[in-house]
Enzyme design. Structure first.
Site, PDB file in Angstrom:
ATOM      1  N   ARG A  32       0.826  -1.211   0.000  1.00  0.00           N
ATOM      2  CA  ARG A  32       0.000   0.000   0.000  1.00  0.00           C
ATOM      3  C   ARG A  32       0.858   1.258   0.000  1.00  0.00           C
ATOM      4  O   ARG A  32       0.468   2.286  -0.573  1.00  0.00           O
ATOM      5  CB  ARG A  32      -0.952  -0.033   1.200  1.00  0.00           C
ATOM      6  CG  ARG A  32      -2.072  -1.076   1.018  1.00  0.00           C
ATOM      7  CD  ARG A  32      -2.646  -1.482   2.350  1.00  0.00           C
ATOM      8  NE  ARG A  32      -3.833  -2.326   2.252  1.00  0.00           N
ATOM      9  CZ  ARG A  32      -3.828  -3.653   2.127  1.00  0.00           C
ATOM     10  NH1 ARG A  32      -2.678  -4.313   2.046  1.00  0.00           N
ATOM     11  NH2 ARG A  32      -4.952  -4.339   2.086  1.00  0.00           N
ATOM     12  N   ASP A 321      -3.826 -15.425   8.008  1.00  0.00           N
ATOM     13  CA  ASP A 321      -2.548 -15.903   7.457  1.00  0.00           C
ATOM     14  C   ASP A 321      -1.792 -16.823   8.423  1.00  0.00           C
ATOM     15  O   ASP A 321      -0.731 -17.345   8.076  1.00  0.00           O
ATOM     16  CB  ASP A 321      -1.655 -14.701   7.103  1.00  0.00           C
ATOM     17  CG  ASP A 321      -2.232 -13.920   5.920  1.00  0.00           C
ATOM     18  OD1 ASP A 321      -3.014 -14.494   5.136  1.00  0.00           O
ATOM     19  OD2 ASP A 321      -1.904 -12.725   5.789  1.00  0.00           O
TER      20      ASP A 321
HETATM   21  C1  S3P Z   1      -4.046  -9.085   2.709  1.00  0.00           C
HETATM   22  C2  S3P Z   1      -5.269  -9.584   3.052  1.00  0.00           C
HETATM   23  C3  S3P Z   1      -5.510 -11.004   3.333  1.00  0.00           C
HETATM   24  C4  S3P Z   1      -4.232 -11.783   3.577  1.00  0.00           C
HETATM   25  C5  S3P Z   1      -3.133 -11.430   2.630  1.00  0.00           C
HETATM   26  C6  S3P Z   1      -2.844  -9.939   2.644  1.00  0.00           C
HETATM   27  C7  S3P Z   1      -3.946  -7.646   2.419  1.00  0.00           C
HETATM   28  O1  S3P Z   1      -6.190 -11.567   2.236  1.00  0.00           O
HETATM   29  O2  S3P Z   1      -4.456 -13.174   3.524  1.00  0.00           O
HETATM   30  O3  S3P Z   1      -1.946 -12.134   2.959  1.00  0.00           O
HETATM   31  O4  S3P Z   1      -2.811  -7.114   2.406  1.00  0.00           O
HETATM   32  O5  S3P Z   1      -4.983  -6.994   2.215  1.00  0.00           O
HETATM   33  P1  S3P Z   1      -7.797 -11.466   2.171  1.00  0.00           P
HETATM   34  O6  S3P Z   1      -8.109 -10.093   2.533  1.00  0.00           O
HETATM   35  O7  S3P Z   1      -8.200 -11.774   0.773  1.00  0.00           O
HETATM   36  O8  S3P Z   1      -8.254 -12.485   3.165  1.00  0.00           O
END
Ligand code: S3P
Length: 439
Positions: A32, A321
């Protein structure tokens, strides 16, 4: 055992885990930071940037759209923002590598550009579901073609007008929420996203920090299009998900005591701490100030015996995660640990329920799969053997922990992707006492 990358680890019992360590920067925040600093007016410095392949893939993508990004030192970036409407058409397809976050967030961000783009990824990303973003984005007016079955590549047609929406997402996913909000920057009117369970709010926090008016609370976010972002220095906290491997390992290996410095403690990330404590873990947390608007804490983790529990469903999204590591902890708990409401694990970098169940069973554990979780029956003594990570970084690191308690060597196949989120994991792990080497 053969492996897709030809890179395997041999892991086995080491010594009790001791010492102090700082894990690398947060992957979610690093993605981000590059995206929003690139869209800001002016120059932003990023500190603590994750030098992992996922975040670097995102960095390379913005460079190829005309953003000048300097890398004066490891973990440091100077991003010369081009403004929300300053990106240029890239010369070719944009390669997100292994990063679902990169691809899904970019789908929203690029839907608002005046030019066409194509997003591609590696073998794992090329199998992951993208309709969760393309379908709601199409309701905003985006035109995105997927490969057959809704997987990458994504062909994003620019130049159309986006319209804000008010939407309740089907899955609790920060990636989906963020894709919609980033499209919302370019949309006419207001974009409102409501979630079935609150997810990490880094996009919202960073938009706010860079001056975009946004309203948000757990499970809710609303912004309107047509504002601007102002450059600002961004400090990336240490990644809780990387710390999690050491938290679980120190809890499991008898005689361990590890200190983890200045770990990011966003409440939407730290569900594992609640769950491990319910299981009996001994984790002391000392607040160590703020970094990039996030609370960071020093964590002291000591070995403790664990008991199996039913993982409360309200913690699932906050530790999405961390399940591969939790399954390893559950193998070493007394009694059964039951996970429900975690079907998302089946569409991560691998099917994390199936890959963990297959590997842990090979090593002698008892783990039953269910469609949205698993029951792990604790108390079995693990043996050595060969397991496959299927190119999934978190699976590889979780098996490295399991091996610290196995009688015999564990060969872990296809470990190259550990570098997507945690470059240097093996060096840090061996320094603290892990038995781990490249085959
Ligand atoms: C993330 C959101 C999660 C996570 C990923 C990183 C992010 O996925 O599993 O490793 O940076 O927004 P989801 O939001 O699809 O569950």
């Amino acid at each position: 055992m053969s492996s897709a990358t030809g890179r395997d680890w041999i892991a086995s019992k080491g010594t009790p885990l001791r010492g102090e360590l700082a894990v690398p920067g947060d992957k979610s925040v690093s993605h981000r930071a590059i995206m929003l600093a690139s869209l800001a007016d002016g120059v932003s410095r990023v500190e603590g940037f994750l030098e992992g392949e996922d975040a670097r893939a995102t960095e390379a993508i913005f460079r190829s759209m005309g953003v000048h990004i300097e890398a004066p030192e490891a973990g440091g970036r100077i991003v010369h923002g081009v403004g929300v409407d300053g990106l240029r058409a890239p010369a070719g397809p944009l390669d997100c590598g292994n990063a679902g976050t990169g691809m899904r967030l970019l789908a929203g961000l690029l839907a608002g550009q005046s030019f066409d783009t194509t997003l591609i990824g590696d073998a794992s990303l090329s199998k992951r579901p993208m309709r969760r973003v393309t379908v709601p984005l199409s309701r905003m007016g985006a035109r995105i073609d997927t490969g057959e079955g809704g997987v990458p590549p994504l062909r994003i047609h620019g130049g159309g007008a986006l319209q804000g929406i008010d939407i309740e997402t089907e899955v609790a996913s920060a990636q989906v929420k963020s894709a919609l909000l980033l499209a919302g920057l370019y949309a006419r009117g207001t974009t409102t996203v409501r979630e079935p369970h609150p997810t990490r709010d880094y996009t919202e926090r960073m938009l706010q920090a860079l001056g975009w008016p946004i309203e948000f609370s757990p499970g809710f976010a609303r912004l309107e299009g047509g504002h601007r972002l102002a450059a600002r220095d961004i400090v990336v906290p240490a990644d809780f998900s990387s710390a999690a491997f050491f938290i679980v390992a120190a809890t499991l290996v008898p005689g361990s005591e590890l200190v983890l410095r200045r770990v990011g403690m966003n409440p939407r990330r730290t569900g594992l701490l609640h769950v491990l404590r319910l299981m009996g873990a001994e984790i002391r947390e000392t607040p160590a100030g703020e970094q990039g608007g996030e609370q960071v804490s020093d964590l002291v983790v000591r070995h403790a015996p664990l008991r199996g529990i039913e993982v409360p469903v309200e913690h699932v999204a906050d530790m999405i995660d961390e399940f591969p590591a939790l399954f390893v902890a559950a193998v070493h708990a007394q009694g059964t640990t039951v996970v429900r409401g975690a079907a998302e694990l089946r569409v991560k970098e691998s099917d994390r329920i199936a890959t963990m169940a297959a590997g842990l069973r090979t090593l002698g554990a008892r783990m039953d799969e269910t469609p949205d979780g698993a029951a792990v029956h604790g108390g079995a003594q693990l043996q050595g053997g060969g397991v496959e990570s299927h190119g999934d970084h978190r699976i590889a690191m979780s098996f490295a922990i399991a091996a610290q308690l196995a009688d015999g060597e564990v060969r872990i196949g296809d470990i190259a992707n550990v570098a997507t989120s945690f470059p240097g994991f093996d060096a840090l792990a061996t320094r603290t006492g892990f038995g781990l080497r490249e085959a």
